[in-house]
Each structure stands twice: as C-alpha cells, then as structure tokens.
Scaffold this motif. Structure first.
Motif, mmCIF file in Angstrom:
data_model
loop_
_atom_site.group_PDB
_atom_site.id
_atom_site.type_symbol
_atom_site.label_atom_id
_atom_site.label_comp_id
_atom_site.label_asym_id
_atom_site.label_seq_id
_atom_site.Cartn_x
_atom_site.Cartn_y
_atom_site.Cartn_z
ATOM 1 N N VAL A 186 0.858 -1.177 0.000
ATOM 2 C CA VAL A 186 0.000 0.000 0.000
ATOM 3 C C VAL A 186 0.900 1.235 0.000
ATOM 4 O O VAL A 186 1.862 1.306 0.763
ATOM 5 C CB VAL A 186 -0.921 0.006 1.234
ATOM 6 C CG1 VAL A 186 -1.778 1.238 1.280
ATOM 7 C CG2 VAL A 186 -1.769 -1.248 1.249
ATOM 8 N N PRO A 187 0.608 2.207 -0.862
ATOM 9 C CA PRO A 187 1.449 3.407 -0.903
ATOM 10 C C PRO A 187 1.521 4.101 0.454
ATOM 11 O O PRO A 187 0.559 4.105 1.225
ATOM 12 C CB PRO A 187 0.747 4.300 -1.929
ATOM 13 C CG PRO A 187 -0.064 3.379 -2.755
ATOM 14 C CD PRO A 187 -0.444 2.243 -1.862
ATOM 15 N N GLU A 188 2.671 4.687 0.720
ATOM 16 C CA GLU A 188 2.918 5.341 2.006
ATOM 17 C C GLU A 188 1.918 6.465 2.275
ATOM 18 O O GLU A 188 1.480 6.662 3.401
ATOM 19 C CB GLU A 188 4.354 5.877 2.027
ATOM 20 C CG GLU A 188 4.808 6.350 3.385
ATOM 21 C CD GLU A 188 4.993 5.214 4.373
ATOM 22 O OE1 GLU A 188 4.872 5.486 5.569
ATOM 23 O OE2 GLU A 188 5.239 4.076 3.959
ATOM 24 N N SER A 189 1.533 7.199 1.243
ATOM 25 C CA SER A 189 0.598 8.312 1.437
ATOM 26 C C SER A 189 -0.754 7.808 1.947
ATOM 27 O O SER A 189 -1.383 8.431 2.800
ATOM 28 C CB SER A 189 0.412 9.081 0.127
ATOM 29 O OG SER A 189 -0.112 8.221 -0.871
ATOM 30 N N ILE A 190 -1.185 6.671 1.444
ATOM 31 C CA ILE A 190 -2.466 6.103 1.898
ATOM 32 C C ILE A 190 -2.336 5.610 3.330
ATOM 33 O O ILE A 190 -3.231 5.821 4.151
ATOM 34 C CB ILE A 190 -2.921 4.989 0.948
ATOM 35 C CG1 ILE A 190 -3.245 5.587 -0.422
ATOM 36 C CG2 ILE A 190 -4.118 4.240 1.516
ATOM 37 C CD1 ILE A 190 -3.588 4.576 -1.476
ATOM 38 N N PHE A 214 -4.527 6.741 6.658
ATOM 39 C CA PHE A 214 -5.201 5.818 7.569
ATOM 40 C C PHE A 214 -4.775 6.077 9.012
ATOM 41 O O PHE A 214 -5.596 6.066 9.926
ATOM 42 C CB PHE A 214 -4.902 4.359 7.214
ATOM 43 C CG PHE A 214 -5.757 3.816 6.119
ATOM 44 C CD1 PHE A 214 -7.135 3.893 6.178
ATOM 45 C CD2 PHE A 214 -5.185 3.210 5.017
ATOM 46 C CE1 PHE A 214 -7.927 3.392 5.171
ATOM 47 C CE2 PHE A 214 -5.967 2.707 4.003
ATOM 48 C CZ PHE A 214 -7.340 2.793 4.078
ATOM 49 N N LYS A 215 -3.486 6.329 9.219
ATOM 50 C CA LYS A 215 -2.996 6.599 10.572
ATOM 51 C C LYS A 215 -3.626 7.870 11.132
ATOM 52 O O LYS A 215 -4.021 7.919 12.292
ATOM 53 C CB LYS A 215 -1.477 6.721 10.569
ATOM 54 C CG LYS A 215 -0.772 5.406 10.352
ATOM 55 C CD LYS A 215 0.720 5.594 10.279
ATOM 56 C CE LYS A 215 1.405 4.311 9.882
ATOM 57 N NZ LYS A 215 2.842 4.496 9.660
ATOM 58 N N GLN A 216 -3.743 8.903 10.276
ATOM 59 C CA GLN A 216 -4.354 10.158 10.730
ATOM 60 C C GLN A 216 -5.803 9.944 11.122
ATOM 61 O O GLN A 216 -6.257 10.429 12.163
ATOM 62 C CB GLN A 216 -4.268 11.211 9.623
ATOM 63 C CG GLN A 216 -2.883 11.723 9.363
ATOM 64 C CD GLN A 216 -2.829 12.628 8.142
ATOM 65 O OE1 GLN A 216 -3.817 12.781 7.436
ATOM 66 N NE2 GLN A 216 -1.671 13.212 7.892
ATOM 67 N N VAL A 217 -6.547 9.224 10.303
ATOM 68 C CA VAL A 217 -7.956 8.972 10.596
ATOM 69 C C VAL A 217 -8.085 8.140 11.865
ATOM 70 O O VAL A 217 -8.937 8.402 12.721
ATOM 71 C CB VAL A 217 -8.641 8.270 9.398
ATOM 72 C CG1 VAL A 217 -10.021 7.767 9.779
ATOM 73 C CG2 VAL A 217 -8.719 9.216 8.215
#
Length: 135
Positions: A100-104, A108-111
C-alpha cells in the motif's frame, strides 16, 4: 508567557497520546522479533515439525513455511482413477499482497488517531466544547 488555550492543550495531549501509542507498537514489534529470534536459535527445526505446521491456521501462514494449504489434498489420500469424472469446484488462486502506498497508510494513521475512542480522548474533546472562563 502566554497561557495556552484549551485547543492547544488538547492538540498537545492528542500528539502525546499518538506518540505513546506508536511507542507501544514499536515495543510490541521488538518483543515479537526477539521472541522469534530466541526460538530460531534454540529450536532450529521447529518450523519443520508437524506440531508447529498443524498449529498454523490460515493458508497464508501455512504457505510461509511450505506447508500444504487446507484445501490441498493430503499425500496420504489415494489418487483418483483416471476414468472417474471429477466434479470438484475449481479453487481461485490466493490473493497476492501488494504494498500500500505510504501516502495512503499515513492517511489511515491520521484517521485512526482522530477517531480515538479512549476515555481520555473523549473527555478532552468534550472539554473543548465547553465555554472557557475568561479571566
């Protein structure tokens, strides 16, 4: 020195809570790694033992150690005769995992951090909603 607002204190507390959660995950990962390292050093043939292979539950885990998946026929079963008609359903190939791309992952971590439902986080959000007394 200026007094911090409730929103600033809440942001600091949420940041600290996220850092503590991340630190705990890192410690858990390190413990698991060290445990695995110990097992490999003191029980080198463990991953080939029938007890260990039968302990693995998922096909993904079983494939890591070269064990047959649960839907593969066991070697002890007799081979079907060539004249028999087989009506077995075909099995779809196992899904391949993609990175999974790092940006995604960051999103997810932020959410996940924003949706923290711990009692401290809920109290902090509620205290932010209450009007503050001005001096």
């Amino acid at each position: 020195m200026a007094k911090k607002t409730a929103a600033q204190r809440l942001a600091e507390l949420e940041l600290l809570q996220a850092q503590l959660k991340q630190q705990q995950k890192q410690e858990d990962r390190r413990k698991a790694y060290k445990l695995g390292e110990y097992v490999r050093e003191h029980m080198p043939d463990l991953e080939k033992s029938p007890e260990f292979l039968s302990w693995l539950k998922t096909d993904i885990d079983r494939s890591l150690f070269g064990a047959p998946s649960s839907d593969e026929p066991k070697k002890a079963e007799p081979q079907p005769k060539a004249t028999a008609i087989q009506n077995k359903p075909t099995v779809a190939p196992a899904a391949t995992t993609t990175k999974v791309p790092e940006s995604i992952m960051n999103r997810f971590k932020q959410v996940d951090e924003k949706n923290d439902a711990s009692p401290d986080s809920i109290r902090a959000r509620l205290s932010n909603l209450r009007p503050t007394k001005s001096a």
